[in-house]
Write a protein that holds these residues in place. Structure first.
Motif, PDB file in Angstrom:
ATOM      1  N   VAL A 195     -29.396   6.750  -3.417  1.00 57.15           N
ATOM      2  CA  VAL A 195     -27.975   6.681  -3.083  1.00 57.15           C
ATOM      3  C   VAL A 195     -27.453   8.105  -2.933  1.00 57.15           C
ATOM      4  O   VAL A 195     -27.720   8.957  -3.772  1.00 57.15           O
ATOM      5  N   SER A 239     -25.131   6.776   3.925  1.00 58.01           N
ATOM      6  CA  SER A 239     -25.002   6.463   2.505  1.00 58.01           C
ATOM      7  C   SER A 239     -25.095   4.960   2.262  1.00 58.01           C
ATOM      8  O   SER A 239     -25.723   4.525   1.297  1.00 58.01           O
ATOM      9  N   GLN A 240     -24.489   4.162   3.128  1.00 62.85           N
ATOM     10  CA  GLN A 240     -24.553   2.704   2.964  1.00 62.85           C
ATOM     11  C   GLN A 240     -25.956   2.167   3.206  1.00 62.85           C
ATOM     12  O   GLN A 240     -26.405   1.263   2.512  1.00 62.85           O
ATOM     13  N   ASN A 255     -27.969   3.039   0.256  1.00 59.37           N
ATOM     14  CA  ASN A 255     -27.533   2.277  -0.908  1.00 59.37           C
ATOM     15  C   ASN A 255     -28.371   1.006  -1.063  1.00 59.37           C
ATOM     16  O   ASN A 255     -28.570   0.527  -2.171  1.00 59.37           O
TER      17      ASN A 255
END
Length: 75
Positions: free
Chosen positions: A40, A31-32, A35
């Motif tokens: 996302v 997820s990071q 991002n």
């Protein structure tokens, strides 16, 4: 002989389901990384990862059953 495409899809869903349930830190790391790009991962997906994992197990089982059924339907 079972359909190899559906067996592969079943194996992929099974691995994804195990990943969702057993490795939450990897899911947060993905997820990071995402991002920083255009996509996302939704916080709901991370919050309800057990439900998503169980749904992936169900899809895996259904794909496996369908892989066994397809050759009988073809002839």
């Amino acid at each position: 002989m079972p359909d190899s495409g559906l067996l592969f899809m079943s194996l992929f869903c099974l691995a994804a389901g195990v990943g969702f349930i057993m490795f939450p830190h990897s899911l947060l790391a993905i997820s990071q990384v995402l991002n920083r790009t255009l996509v996302v991962l939704d916080e709901r997906l991370i919050r309800y990862r057990y439900v998503c994992g169980l749904l992936l197990f169900l899809v895996s089982y259904l794909c496996f059953r369908l892989a066994l059924l397809v050759p009988a339907l073809r002839g």
